[in-house]
Design a protein around this motif. Structure first.
Motif, mmCIF file in Angstrom:
data_model
loop_
_atom_site.group_PDB
_atom_site.id
_atom_site.type_symbol
_atom_site.label_atom_id
_atom_site.label_comp_id
_atom_site.label_asym_id
_atom_site.label_seq_id
_atom_site.Cartn_x
_atom_site.Cartn_y
_atom_site.Cartn_z
ATOM 1 N N GLN A 90 18.348 15.198 143.971
ATOM 2 C CA GLN A 90 18.587 15.016 142.537
ATOM 3 C C GLN A 90 20.085 14.908 142.247
ATOM 4 O O GLN A 90 20.525 14.039 141.483
ATOM 5 N N PHE A 91 20.870 15.795 142.854
ATOM 6 C CA PHE A 91 22.330 15.707 142.716
ATOM 7 C C PHE A 91 22.809 14.312 143.096
ATOM 8 O O PHE A 91 23.567 13.672 142.363
ATOM 9 N N ALA A 92 22.367 13.855 144.264
ATOM 10 C CA ALA A 92 22.840 12.570 144.789
ATOM 11 C C ALA A 92 22.443 11.425 143.861
ATOM 12 O O ALA A 92 23.244 10.506 143.613
ATOM 13 N N ALA A 93 21.223 11.470 143.347
ATOM 14 C CA ALA A 93 20.756 10.386 142.476
ATOM 15 C C ALA A 93 21.551 10.340 141.175
ATOM 16 O O ALA A 93 21.903 9.252 140.686
ATOM 17 N N LEU A 94 21.851 11.500 140.601
ATOM 18 C CA LEU A 94 22.607 11.523 139.343
ATOM 19 C C LEU A 94 24.041 11.048 139.555
ATOM 20 O O LEU A 94 24.586 10.306 138.728
ATOM 21 N N ILE A 95 24.653 11.462 140.646
ATOM 22 C CA ILE A 95 26.034 11.048 140.914
ATOM 23 C C ILE A 95 26.094 9.545 141.196
ATOM 24 O O ILE A 95 27.063 8.869 140.824
ATOM 25 N N ALA A 96 25.057 9.019 141.834
ATOM 26 C CA ALA A 96 25.029 7.585 142.163
ATOM 27 C C ALA A 96 24.754 6.711 140.938
ATOM 28 O O ALA A 96 24.830 5.480 141.035
ATOM 29 N N THR A 97 24.454 7.336 139.803
ATOM 30 C CA THR A 97 24.118 6.593 138.579
ATOM 31 C C THR A 97 25.279 6.713 137.612
ATOM 32 O O THR A 97 25.418 7.727 136.929
ATOM 33 N N PRO A 98 26.150 5.718 137.521
ATOM 34 C CA PRO A 98 27.358 5.856 136.698
ATOM 35 C C PRO A 98 27.021 5.931 135.210
ATOM 36 O O PRO A 98 26.106 5.254 134.726
ATOM 37 N N SER A 99 27.779 6.769 134.498
ATOM 38 C CA SER A 99 27.565 6.934 133.051
ATOM 39 C C SER A 99 28.884 7.342 132.394
ATOM 40 O O SER A 99 28.955 8.349 131.700
ATOM 41 N N VAL A 100 29.913 6.541 132.625
ATOM 42 C CA VAL A 100 31.235 6.830 132.066
ATOM 43 C C VAL A 100 31.209 6.644 130.557
ATOM 44 O O VAL A 100 30.677 5.648 130.051
ATOM 45 N N SER A 101 31.778 7.595 129.831
ATOM 46 C CA SER A 101 32.048 7.368 128.404
ATOM 47 C C SER A 101 33.555 7.338 128.216
ATOM 48 O O SER A 101 34.275 8.147 128.788
ATOM 49 N N CYS A 102 34.015 6.387 127.414
ATOM 50 C CA CYS A 102 35.453 6.171 127.292
ATOM 51 C C CYS A 102 35.741 5.462 125.966
ATOM 52 O O CYS A 102 34.929 4.649 125.501
ATOM 53 N N THR A 103 36.896 5.775 125.384
ATOM 54 C CA THR A 103 37.298 5.107 124.142
ATOM 55 C C THR A 103 37.666 3.650 124.384
ATOM 56 O O THR A 103 37.711 2.864 123.437
ATOM 57 N N GLN A 104 37.938 3.288 125.658
ATOM 58 C CA GLN A 104 38.250 1.889 125.975
ATOM 59 C C GLN A 104 36.945 1.157 126.291
ATOM 60 O O GLN A 104 36.267 1.484 127.274
ATOM 61 N N PRO A 105 36.576 0.176 125.492
ATOM 62 C CA PRO A 105 35.281 -0.489 125.684
ATOM 63 C C PRO A 105 35.078 -1.051 127.085
ATOM 64 O O PRO A 105 33.942 -1.070 127.579
ATOM 65 N N ALA A 106 36.151 -1.484 127.746
ATOM 66 C CA ALA A 106 35.996 -2.080 129.073
ATOM 67 C C ALA A 106 35.497 -1.066 130.098
ATOM 68 O O ALA A 106 34.904 -1.456 131.120
ATOM 69 N N LEU A 107 35.731 0.217 129.864
ATOM 70 C CA LEU A 107 35.326 1.255 130.812
ATOM 71 C C LEU A 107 34.054 1.978 130.390
ATOM 72 O O LEU A 107 33.431 2.662 131.198
ATOM 73 N N ASP A 108 33.662 1.844 129.140
ATOM 74 C CA ASP A 108 32.524 2.585 128.597
ATOM 75 C C ASP A 108 31.207 2.048 129.161
ATOM 76 O O ASP A 108 31.037 0.840 129.331
ATOM 77 N N GLN A 109 30.272 2.952 129.455
ATOM 78 C CA GLN A 109 28.981 2.570 130.024
ATOM 79 C C GLN A 109 27.841 3.269 129.282
ATOM 80 O O GLN A 109 28.032 4.296 128.647
ATOM 81 N N SER A 110 26.634 2.717 129.424
ATOM 82 C CA SER A 110 25.445 3.360 128.888
ATOM 83 C C SER A 110 25.077 4.554 129.764
ATOM 84 O O SER A 110 25.278 4.542 130.977
ATOM 85 N N ASN A 111 24.503 5.581 129.124
ATOM 86 C CA ASN A 111 23.986 6.718 129.889
ATOM 87 C C ASN A 111 22.466 6.643 130.067
ATOM 88 O O ASN A 111 21.857 7.588 130.587
ATOM 89 N N ARG A 112 21.848 5.555 129.640
ATOM 90 C CA ARG A 112 20.378 5.473 129.683
ATOM 91 C C ARG A 112 19.804 5.674 131.097
ATOM 92 O O ARG A 112 18.784 6.376 131.255
ATOM 93 N N PRO A 113 20.406 5.099 132.161
ATOM 94 C CA PRO A 113 19.811 5.336 133.482
ATOM 95 C C PRO A 113 19.777 6.818 133.881
ATOM 96 O O PRO A 113 18.829 7.255 134.538
ATOM 97 N N VAL A 114 20.791 7.586 133.491
ATOM 98 C CA VAL A 114 20.782 9.022 133.783
ATOM 99 C C VAL A 114 19.681 9.715 132.984
ATOM 100 O O VAL A 114 18.939 10.554 133.516
#
Length: 382
Positions: free
Chosen positions: A9-33
Motif C-alpha cells: 500500500q505504501f509503495a502504491a501510494l508513493i508511485a501515484t503522484p498527487s502534487v498540489s502547487c500554486t503553479q499550474p504547470a506543477l499542479d496535479q489531480s489527487n483522484r488516483p490516490v
C-alpha cells in the motif's frame, strides 16, 4: 483480490503522484490516490464518499459504523512538488535504505493511510458502537481547499479527530497560524529631477514597512506563549519589487510578507489593524494602496490541555502535548466540533526534503497507537 500488504500500500501510494502547487504547470489531480484508498477501504466494507472540491481535486470520507460521536483519522492526499535531480532514489518509488522507507509522501503524509488500515483490519469483526471515519483531503500543501470545504459545509464528523501529520509520535495540541499577505502601492512615475512630477510608491512603501515593524513590536510585546520555541508572533518581510530606474520616480511597489499569529490572535482583527495604518499613508503620499491575502489564512490552533483526547494521547504515548510552528488542517476539523490533535509517525525535519523518509521503527508503534484510539472511541466509548 486480497488487500495489498502494508508495504504494498505504501509503495502504491508513493508511485501515484498527487502534487498540489500554486503553479499550474506543477499542479496535479489527487483522484488516483483517492481511488486507491476508496478501493481498499471499500473492500473492508467502509462506506466511501468521494467529494468533488474543484476540477481534479477530491476529498474521501470513508466510514465504518454509524451514529453520532466516534473517531476521525485524517490526513491529506497531496504532496509538495519535488526536484528529482536532488533525490538519491526515485521519489515515486518506495525504497528501503538504512531501516527507513524513502519516497515522496512517506512521511508527509500518504504513509499514514496504510497504517490506519493496518490498525483497523483486525478490529472489523467486532461491533463498532461509534463510527470510525477516515478522511483524506486535497490541496493541503497549498490552499487547504479540501479541509476548508468541509468546514464550510458544516457537517459534523466525530467526537475526536487525529491528524497524522509528522510529529514524531508526540501529540501536538497547539500551532501558530499562517498568513501570507501582499501590499501593492500604485503611485505616479515622473522625472527624478523634479519630485513634484510624481508620487513615489517606494517612499510610501518605506513608511508602510515602518508601520508594519511597529505593529510587529506591539504584537510581540502583547502576545507571548512559552510553549512555542519562538514564543512571540512573527512577521517576516519576505520580498519587495518596485521601480525600474534610478532617474525615474517609482510608480509601483509591491511587498509580500508572512505573519504567524499565536492562538488567541484573530487573523481578521490583525488585518483590520494593518488597514488602519495604510489609509492615512495613502492619503499622505497621494498613492493608492491595495492590501489582500495571497492565500486564505490557516488560523492558529489550540486544543485545551484538559480535553479527553489530549489526556488520552499523552497517556498512550508517554509524552506531554506540545506546540509546533507549522500549520495544519486542525482548525478546520475543530470548527466541526471535534476535539482535535496532531499526532503522526513522521519527522517534520525531513518533510518537503529530497529523500523524505519514514523510520521503519515507527511503523508498529503507530499501528498499536491507532488501534488503541479506535478501541477507545469506537469499540468501547465512554
Amino acid at each position: 483480490m486480497p488487500l495489498p500488504s502494508l508495504k504494498e500500500q505504501f509503495a502504491a501510494l508513493i508511485a501515484t503522484p498527487s502534487v498540489s502547487c500554486t503553479q499550474p504547470a506543477l499542479d496535479q489531480s489527487n483522484r488516483p490516490v483517492i481511488d486507491l484508498l476508496a478501493g481498499w477501504l471499500g473492500d473492508l466494507d467502509f462506506s466511501c464518499e468521494i467529494q468533488t472540491i474543484s476540477p481534479g481535486k477530491f476529498n474521501l470520507l470513508a466510514s465504518y459504523g454509524s451514529g453520532p460521536g466516534g473517531l476521525v483519522l485524517a490526513g491529506h492526499s497531496d504532496t509538495v512538488p519535488y526536484d528529482e535531480a536532488l533525490w538519491q532514489s526515485d521519489p515515486l518509488k518506495l525504497t528501503e535504505v538504512d531501516d527507513r522507507w524513502v519516497g515522496l509522501g512517506s512521511c508527509d503524509m500518504k504513509g499514514f493511510f496504510p497504517l490506519i488500515i493496518e490498525a483497523v483490519r483486525p478490529l472489523l469483526d467486532q461491533p463498532f458502537k461509534q463510527p470510525l471515519l477516515i478522511l483524506a483531503t486535497c490541496d493541503e500543501e497549498c490552499s487547504m481547499a479540501g479541509a476548508r470545504a468541509l468546514a464550510e459545509a458544516g457537517r459534523p464528523l466525530g467526537r475526536a479527530a487525529v491528524i497524522g501529520e509528522p510529529s514524531g509520535l508526540r501529540p501536538i495540541r497547539l500551532h501558530k497560524g499562517v498568513m501570507m499577505e501582499r501590499i501593492d502601492i500604485l503611485g505616479r512615475s515622473g522625472h527624478s529631477s523634479d519630485p513634484s512630477l510624481g508620487h513615489s510608491a517606494l517612499e510610501a512603501m518605506h513608511d508602510v514597512i515602518g508601520d508594519l515593524k511597529g505593529l510587529r513590536a506591539q504584537w510581540q510585546a502583547e502576545y507571548r506563549n512559552p510553549q512555542f520555541s519562538v514564543p512571540q508572533p512573527t512577521l517576516n518581510l519576505g520580498c519587495i519589487h518596485g521601480g525600474d530606474n534610478p532617474n525615474r520616480i517609482c510608480g509601483q511597489c509591491s511587498l509580500e510578507f508572512d505573519l504567524r499569529p499565536l492562538p488567541g490572535m484573530d487573523p481578521e482583527i490583525l488585518r483590520g489593524l494593518i488597514r488602519q495604518k495604510l489609509q492615512p499613508l495613502a492619503e499622505r503620499h497621494q498613492v493608492s494602496i491595495d492590501y489582500r491575502p495571497l492565500f486564505p489564512e490557516c488560523s492558529p490552533f489550540e486544543q485545551p490541555a484538559d480535553a479527553e483526547l489530549v489526556r488520552l494521547a499523552e497517556r498512550l504515548t508517554g509524552h506531554t502535548a506540545e506546540a509546533v510552528a507549522f500549520g495544519t488542517e486542525a482548525p478546520y476539523l475543530q470548527r466541526l466540533g471535534c476535539e482535535t490533535l496532531v499526532l503522526g509517525p513522521g519527522d517534520i525535519a525531513c518533510a518537503h526534503q529530497p529523500g523524505e523518509y519514514l523510520e521503519m521503527s515507527r511503523l508498529q508503534p503507530t499501528v498499536r497507537l491507532l488501534r488503541q484510539l479506535i478501541e477507545h472511541y469506537c469499540l468501547s466509548p465512554q
